[in-house]
Design a protein around this motif. Sequence first.
Motif, PDB file in Angstrom:
ATOM      1  N   ALA A   1       0.831  -1.202   0.000  1.00  0.00           N
ATOM      2  CA  ALA A   1       0.000   0.000   0.000  1.00  0.00           C
ATOM      3  C   ALA A   1       0.863   1.250   0.000  1.00  0.00           C
ATOM      4  CB  ALA A   1      -0.934   0.000   1.211  1.00  0.00           C
ATOM      5  N   GLU A   2       0.249   2.351  -0.349  1.00  0.00           N
ATOM      6  CA  GLU A   2       0.891   3.655  -0.294  1.00  0.00           C
ATOM      7  C   GLU A   2      -0.013   4.593   0.493  1.00  0.00           C
ATOM      8  OE1 GLU A   2       2.997   6.305  -3.600  1.00  0.00           O
ATOM      9  OE2 GLU A   2       0.805   6.461  -3.704  1.00  0.00           O
ATOM     10  N   ARG A   3       0.572   5.260   1.456  1.00  0.00           N
ATOM     11  CA  ARG A   3      -0.195   6.211   2.250  1.00  0.00           C
ATOM     12  C   ARG A   3       0.363   7.605   1.999  1.00  0.00           C
ATOM     13  NH1 ARG A   3      -0.709   6.544   8.891  1.00  0.00           N
ATOM     14  NH2 ARG A   3      -2.531   7.910   8.928  1.00  0.00           N
ATOM     15  N   ILE A   4      -0.506   8.547   1.669  1.00  0.00           N
ATOM     16  CA  ILE A   4      -0.118   9.946   1.475  1.00  0.00           C
ATOM     17  C   ILE A   4      -0.951  10.796   2.424  1.00  0.00           C
ATOM     18  CG2 ILE A   4      -0.031  11.881  -0.130  1.00  0.00           C
ATOM     19  CD1 ILE A   4       0.383   9.890  -2.383  1.00  0.00           C
ATOM     20  N   ILE A   5      -0.273  11.615   3.216  1.00  0.00           N
ATOM     21  CA  ILE A   5      -0.984  12.434   4.193  1.00  0.00           C
ATOM     22  C   ILE A   5      -0.518  13.883   4.112  1.00  0.00           C
ATOM     23  CG2 ILE A   5      -1.331  10.516   5.790  1.00  0.00           C
ATOM     24  CD1 ILE A   5       0.876  11.653   7.512  1.00  0.00           C
ATOM     25  N   ASP A   6      -1.421  14.794   4.459  1.00  0.00           N
ATOM     26  CA  ASP A   6      -1.121  16.210   4.591  1.00  0.00           C
ATOM     27  C   ASP A   6      -1.197  16.575   6.057  1.00  0.00           C
ATOM     28  OD1 ASP A   6      -0.981  17.988   1.950  1.00  0.00           O
ATOM     29  OD2 ASP A   6      -2.327  16.304   1.541  1.00  0.00           O
ATOM     30  N   LEU A   7      -0.050  16.941   6.644  1.00  0.00           N
ATOM     31  CA  LEU A   7      -0.014  17.369   8.037  1.00  0.00           C
ATOM     32  C   LEU A   7       0.042  18.890   8.090  1.00  0.00           C
ATOM     33  CD1 LEU A   7       2.569  14.897   9.665  1.00  0.00           C
ATOM     34  CD2 LEU A   7       0.091  14.668   9.497  1.00  0.00           C
TER      35      LEU A   7
END
Length: 236
Positions: free
Chosen positions: A158-164
Motif C-alpha cells: 500500500a501507499e499512504r499519502i498524508i497532509d499534516l
Amino acid sequence: MNSVGVRRTLAKCLVVLAVCFALNLIAPVVISQQRTIHPRESRTITFDGPASLTVELTTGKGPKSGQVSIQAAVSLDGAPLADSMTASASSALPVDGRAGLTYLFPYRPERLSYPYTDPFAPETFTDPARMDYVGPGSVGGLDTYKYRAGITADGHSAERIIDLQVQTGEVLDETWSVAEGPVEGLFRMSEQSRFEAHERAAAEVRVLHALQVLAWVTRFVAFVALVRAAVAVARR
C-alpha cells in the motif's frame, strides 16, 4: 521633572514592564497545552473507498509520566482490528510496542522522514516503513507538509499519502492506495472527517496567530516604557 515625578514615572514603567513580561509567559503555556496529547480524548475518522473504513481513536493515561496510551478500533469492510500503542504525550512518538508513528503525528512536523507502522502490516511494528517528506501543500487555506509512506509486507502492499498541518501536526487529508491486502483500491479521508480536522487545526492556528500578535504588541509597549523611563531619568 522633580524627583517625585520621576519616581512615579519609573513606578508606572515598571508596572508596564511587569505586565508585558507576564503576558509573554502565556505563549509557552498555551503552546505546551496544544502540543500535548491529553488523556480521554477521542475522535472518529472515516474514509471513502471500495469498502467502509473507520478508525476510532481514544487516548488514556500512559504507564509513566509524560506518556499517553492510544487505542484504535479499526473497522475495514466490517472486520474489526484492535490496535494500541504508548506514545510520548509531547511528541506523539512511540515509546514502546512499536517502532513507528501510526495515528497521531508530531506537533509542528519537520521536513524529514519519520518511521511509520501500518496496522495492517504486523512486520512494520518492529521494522517500520519510511514516511518521507515530499513537499509543501495546502488544504482549505491551511499550509501542510505532504508525506508518503510505501508499505511492502507479506500479503500487503500500500501507499499512504498524508497532509499534516505545518503548525499543529493535524492530519488534514489522507489517502490509502492498497494494491494488495484485505480490500484493494483507493481510500480517502471522508469530507466530514476532513472538515472536522480542518476545524480543529484552524482553531489552534488562530490561537497561535493571536499569541504572535500579543508578543509583538507587548514588546513594543515594553520598549516604549523603557524609553519613557530613560527620558524621565535624563530630565531629572
